[in-house]
Design a protein around this motif. Structure first.
Motif, short mmCIF file in Angstrom:
data_model
loop_
_atom_site.label_atom_id
_atom_site.label_comp_id
_atom_site.label_asym_id
_atom_site.label_seq_id
_atom_site.Cartn_x
_atom_site.Cartn_y
_atom_site.Cartn_z
N ALA A 72 0.85 -1.18 0.00
CA ALA A 72 0.00 0.00 0.00
C ALA A 72 0.89 1.23 0.00
O ALA A 72 2.05 1.18 0.39
CB ALA A 72 -0.91 0.01 1.22
N ILE A 73 0.32 2.35 -0.44
CA ILE A 73 1.01 3.63 -0.40
C ILE A 73 0.45 4.42 0.77
O ILE A 73 -0.74 4.73 0.80
CB ILE A 73 0.81 4.41 -1.72
CG1 ILE A 73 1.24 3.57 -2.91
CG2 ILE A 73 1.56 5.73 -1.67
CD1 ILE A 73 2.71 3.26 -2.97
N VAL A 74 1.30 4.72 1.75
CA VAL A 74 0.88 5.47 2.94
C VAL A 74 1.74 6.73 3.00
O VAL A 74 2.95 6.65 3.16
CB VAL A 74 1.07 4.63 4.22
CG1 VAL A 74 0.67 5.42 5.44
CG2 VAL A 74 0.27 3.35 4.12
N ASP A 75 1.10 7.88 2.86
CA ASP A 75 1.80 9.17 2.90
C ASP A 75 2.97 9.21 1.90
O ASP A 75 4.09 9.56 2.26
CB ASP A 75 2.31 9.49 4.30
CG ASP A 75 1.17 9.70 5.28
OD1 ASP A 75 0.09 10.14 4.83
OD2 ASP A 75 1.36 9.44 6.47
N THR A 76 2.69 8.83 0.68
CA THR A 76 3.64 8.80 -0.44
C THR A 76 4.83 7.86 -0.22
O THR A 76 5.84 7.98 -0.89
CB THR A 76 4.17 10.21 -0.78
OG1 THR A 76 4.98 10.68 0.30
CG2 THR A 76 3.04 11.19 -1.05
N ILE A 77 4.70 6.93 0.70
CA ILE A 77 5.75 5.95 0.95
C ILE A 77 5.14 4.57 0.75
O ILE A 77 4.07 4.27 1.28
CB ILE A 77 6.32 6.07 2.37
CG1 ILE A 77 6.97 7.43 2.55
CG2 ILE A 77 7.31 4.96 2.66
CD1 ILE A 77 7.41 7.72 3.95
N TRP A 109 6.77 -5.95 -9.86
CA TRP A 109 6.94 -4.77 -10.70
C TRP A 109 6.14 -3.59 -10.18
O TRP A 109 6.41 -2.45 -10.55
CB TRP A 109 6.57 -5.08 -12.15
CG TRP A 109 5.21 -5.65 -12.30
CD1 TRP A 109 4.85 -6.96 -12.30
CD2 TRP A 109 4.00 -4.91 -12.47
NE1 TRP A 109 3.50 -7.10 -12.45
CE2 TRP A 109 2.95 -5.84 -12.56
CE3 TRP A 109 3.69 -3.56 -12.56
CZ2 TRP A 109 1.63 -5.47 -12.73
CZ3 TRP A 109 2.37 -3.21 -12.74
CH2 TRP A 109 1.36 -4.14 -12.82
N LEU A 110 5.18 -3.83 -9.30
CA LEU A 110 4.40 -2.74 -8.71
C LEU A 110 5.25 -1.87 -7.78
O LEU A 110 4.90 -0.74 -7.51
CB LEU A 110 3.21 -3.29 -7.93
CG LEU A 110 2.08 -3.86 -8.77
CD1 LEU A 110 1.04 -4.50 -7.87
CD2 LEU A 110 1.48 -2.81 -9.63
N ARG A 111 6.37 -2.41 -7.31
CA ARG A 111 7.27 -1.62 -6.47
C ARG A 111 7.88 -0.48 -7.27
O ARG A 111 8.05 0.62 -6.77
CB ARG A 111 8.39 -2.50 -5.92
CG ARG A 111 7.92 -3.53 -4.95
CD ARG A 111 9.06 -4.43 -4.57
NE ARG A 111 8.65 -5.40 -3.58
CZ ARG A 111 9.34 -6.49 -3.30
NH1 ARG A 111 10.46 -6.73 -3.92
NH2 ARG A 111 8.91 -7.32 -2.39
N ASP A 112 8.24 -0.76 -8.52
CA ASP A 112 8.90 0.25 -9.35
C ASP A 112 7.91 1.18 -10.04
O ASP A 112 8.22 2.33 -10.31
CB ASP A 112 9.76 -0.43 -10.41
CG ASP A 112 10.84 -1.28 -9.78
OD1 ASP A 112 11.29 -0.93 -8.66
OD2 ASP A 112 11.22 -2.30 -10.38
#
Length: 125
Positions: A72-77, A109-112
């Motif tokens: 998940a993306i939490v606060d742009t991280i 690939w979702l990490r990049d």
């Protein structure tokens, strides 16, 4: 490390969550699906349940301890969390959106490319 037998799996899988991750199940989720996991962070009864919602990026179907990873993306991280399927700390696993079927059960690939995740999730079967 011992392998889980069917009798042991039935004892641990009281809410049939293995159907979501079993390779032969028609209701299985694939990488790219959006899951909502409700779990307890501590063993005390007074602890409130925490909720983690994100994209399923990996499923490991090891016979002794199957696990799945959610990103998940939490606060742009980007935040990833690994959950054991048969953990007593997990109270509920909900499927919010199912992704299209892909060749692999890994979506690292979702990490990049996190912006591609929304495109991948919106294309539904």
């Amino acid at each position: 490390m011992t392998f889980l037998r069917r009798e042991q799996r039935k004892y641990l899988d009281h809410d049939e969550r293995w159907k979501l991750f079993d390779k032969n199940s028609p209701d299985r989720v694939t990488a790219g699906s959006v899951l909502k996991v409700t779990y307890h962070q501590s063993k005390s009864e007074t602890a409130r349940p925490a909720v983690f919602t994100g994209v399923l990026i990996a499923v490991r179907r090891h016979p002794s301890e199957p696990t799945f990873s959610i990103r998940a993306i939490v606060d742009t991280i980007g935040v990833e969390q690994l959950f054991p399927v048969f953990s007593p700390m997990i109270s509920k696993i909900e499927v919010i959106k199912r992704a299209i079927k892909i060749k692999s059960n890994k979506a690292y690939w979702l990490r990049d490319n996190p912006e591609k995740a929304s495109e991948f999730i919106n294309r539904r079967t």
